[in-house]
Design a protein around this motif. Structure first.
Motif, PDB file in Angstrom:
ATOM      1  N   LEU A  22       0.833  -1.202   0.000  1.00  7.35           N
ATOM      2  CA  LEU A  22       0.000   0.000   0.000  1.00  7.35           C
ATOM      3  C   LEU A  22       0.865   1.249   0.000  1.00  7.35           C
ATOM      4  N   ALA A  23       1.896   1.233   0.855  1.00 10.79           N
ATOM      5  CA  ALA A  23       2.781   2.395   0.973  1.00 10.79           C
ATOM      6  C   ALA A  23       3.505   2.652  -0.342  1.00 10.79           C
ATOM      7  N   GLU A  24       3.916   1.564  -1.002  1.00  9.66           N
ATOM      8  CA  GLU A  24       4.715   1.720  -2.222  1.00  9.66           C
ATOM      9  C   GLU A  24       3.875   1.999  -3.460  1.00  9.66           C
ATOM     10  N   ASP A  25       2.791   1.254  -3.617  1.00  6.27           N
ATOM     11  CA  ASP A  25       2.044   1.312  -4.880  1.00  6.27           C
ATOM     12  C   ASP A  25       0.668   1.956  -4.743  1.00  6.27           C
ATOM     13  N   GLY A  26       0.263   2.285  -3.518  1.00  7.72           N
ATOM     14  CA  GLY A  26      -1.047   2.897  -3.344  1.00  7.72           C
ATOM     15  C   GLY A  26      -2.162   1.870  -3.358  1.00  7.72           C
ATOM     16  N   ILE A  27      -3.379   2.364  -3.143  1.00 10.12           N
ATOM     17  CA  ILE A  27      -4.537   1.467  -3.050  1.00 10.12           C
ATOM     18  C   ILE A  27      -4.780   0.769  -4.391  1.00 10.12           C
ATOM     19  N   LYS A  28      -4.434   1.463  -5.489  1.00  8.68           N
ATOM     20  CA  LYS A  28      -4.578   0.877  -6.824  1.00  8.68           C
ATOM     21  C   LYS A  28      -3.719  -0.363  -6.987  1.00  8.68           C
ATOM     22  N   GLY A  29      -2.567  -0.381  -6.272  1.00  9.40           N
ATOM     23  CA  GLY A  29      -1.587  -1.443  -6.474  1.00  9.40           C
ATOM     24  C   GLY A  29      -1.809  -2.667  -5.602  1.00  9.40           C
ATOM     25  N   LEU A  30      -2.881  -2.638  -4.782  1.00  4.65           N
ATOM     26  CA  LEU A  30      -3.097  -3.754  -3.855  1.00  4.65           C
ATOM     27  C   LEU A  30      -3.921  -4.867  -4.517  1.00  4.65           C
TER      28      LEU A  30
ATOM     29  N   GLN B 118      -0.790  10.230  -5.142  1.00  5.21           N
ATOM     30  CA  GLN B 118      -0.067   9.492  -6.197  1.00  5.21           C
ATOM     31  C   GLN B 118       1.244  10.163  -6.575  1.00  5.21           C
ATOM     32  N   SER B 119       1.373  11.450  -6.248  1.00  6.71           N
ATOM     33  CA  SER B 119       2.425  12.251  -6.883  1.00  6.71           C
ATOM     34  C   SER B 119       3.829  11.857  -6.431  1.00  6.71           C
ATOM     35  N   HIS B 120       3.946  11.171  -5.266  1.00  7.63           N
ATOM     36  CA  HIS B 120       5.307  10.806  -4.881  1.00  7.63           C
ATOM     37  C   HIS B 120       5.784   9.543  -5.603  1.00  7.63           C
ATOM     38  N   ARG B 121       4.913   8.943  -6.399  1.00  9.30           N
ATOM     39  CA  ARG B 121       5.374   7.851  -7.251  1.00  9.30           C
ATOM     40  C   ARG B 121       5.188   8.165  -8.737  1.00  9.30           C
ATOM     41  N   ASP B 122       5.008   9.452  -9.073  1.00 11.92           N
ATOM     42  CA  ASP B 122       4.757   9.853 -10.462  1.00 11.92           C
ATOM     43  C   ASP B 122       5.279  11.287 -10.638  1.00 11.92           C
ATOM     44  N   VAL B 123       6.472  11.410 -11.267  1.00 10.89           N
ATOM     45  CA  VAL B 123       7.087  12.739 -11.370  1.00 10.89           C
ATOM     46  C   VAL B 123       6.260  13.710 -12.209  1.00 10.89           C
TER      47      VAL B 123
END
Lengths: 205, 205
Positions: A22-30, B118-123
């Protein structure tokens, strides 16, 4: 000694892997599959334990809230009680916030942001954070009470406002820290800022 | 008069529909198909205009940032200049924040939270908000400068700290408001709180 992993322990490990995802990829990535891989367990383990994505998300939120509660309890115990005077050392609250800038607390903080953002469209999620949220507010009220100018009469409405402002500032700070901000360098500096906020608000009454 | 919708106007309409979707369903709920339906356009229109989900998200962020810039420009113009004294009326910043509690600014505020997360994983996303973020910080610095006690020497490092604390508080407040919090009832009350924060921080130097 058991050969098989304890089912409850297994679920906690899956939740911990999901927190990092969750921390790395967000809710979309789970997804169940990604949790299986991140936890290094056979495919299907996560979906066996949490049938739906909603069940997984709710279990993860419960795990985050339980870990938050542990830290909040430590922070509350570490804070000097009201009446000890404001020179009695760094507050547990300031230490708690500064700890959230690295390691597992930072990962959990990022995961919590993802979950809280979902919580206004999911009552079960909102409920998962209710108890820790109340303790967190109580911790702010303790700090505010401790910082009242000695001899001043304490009006509940003013305490409420000061606790609200402090909690709003700390909420913004935790979000900023979760996004990588490290402007505030120490718990002492943070305590100084919190003290200035409260004294500024006290003075205008 | 054109019969066909202007392509640029059409894209803005799609982005506006996507902003509402983001606010309601979160980043998970955003898809080309849902934007088509929300905008009331033929299936495929959104994917024709924005080939990938990333392209759609980036266009939505650019639209949010452009609308933010419009409001920030108005708020900056509405704020009394430094040196006008602190009694010259409600700050543009306070009005801007209070406006974010209802209507389209609330919807945009919720969508912005989703995008910023989302912005900390998308420049590209982070870059979309860079300019409005700088203007937003400048607006906080203006408020801080205006609120300095008259006659006090102004040290840049203290102004920086005060602007940081104020912006962190306002960041927390905007998030709280986006989640439905309405503790602060007026721009006047918010100005009073901001003034107390700055004076508390100024006093301890």
């Amino acid at each position: 000694m058991r050969r098989k992993p304890d089912p409850e322990q297994r679920r906690l490990e899956l939740c911990d892997a999901a927190i990092t995802l969750l921390a790395e990829d967000g809710i979309k990535g789970l997804s169940h599959r990604k949790v299986d891989r991140a936890a290094g367990v056979p495919d299907g383990t996560t979906s066996f334990n949490f049938r739906t994505l909603a069940a997984l998300v709710h279990a993860v939120a419960a795990r985050v809230a339980a870990l938050d509660l542990e830290e909040l309890t430590i922070a509350t115990a570490a804070s000097p009680a009201a009446g000890d005077g404001e020179t009695s050392g760094v507050s547990g609250l300031a230490r708690l916030i500064m700890r959230s800038s690295t390691g597992p607390p930072l990962i959990r903080s990022r995961a919590r942001l993802e979950l809280v953002l979902q919580s206004h469209r999911d009552v079960t999620l909102a409920e998962a954070f209710r108890h820790s949220g109340e303790l967190f507010l109580a911790l702010h009220r303790d700090v505010v009470l401790r910082l009242q100018p000695s001899g001043a009469e304490i009006e509940p409405a003013h305490i409420d406002e000061q606790a609200y402002v402090l909690q709003t500032f700390i909420g913004g700070l935790m979000t900023a820290i979760a996004h990588g901000d490290n402007t505030i360098e120490s718990a002492e500096q943070l305590d100084g800022i919190m003290s200035a906020i409260v004294s500024g608000l006290s003075a205008r009454r």
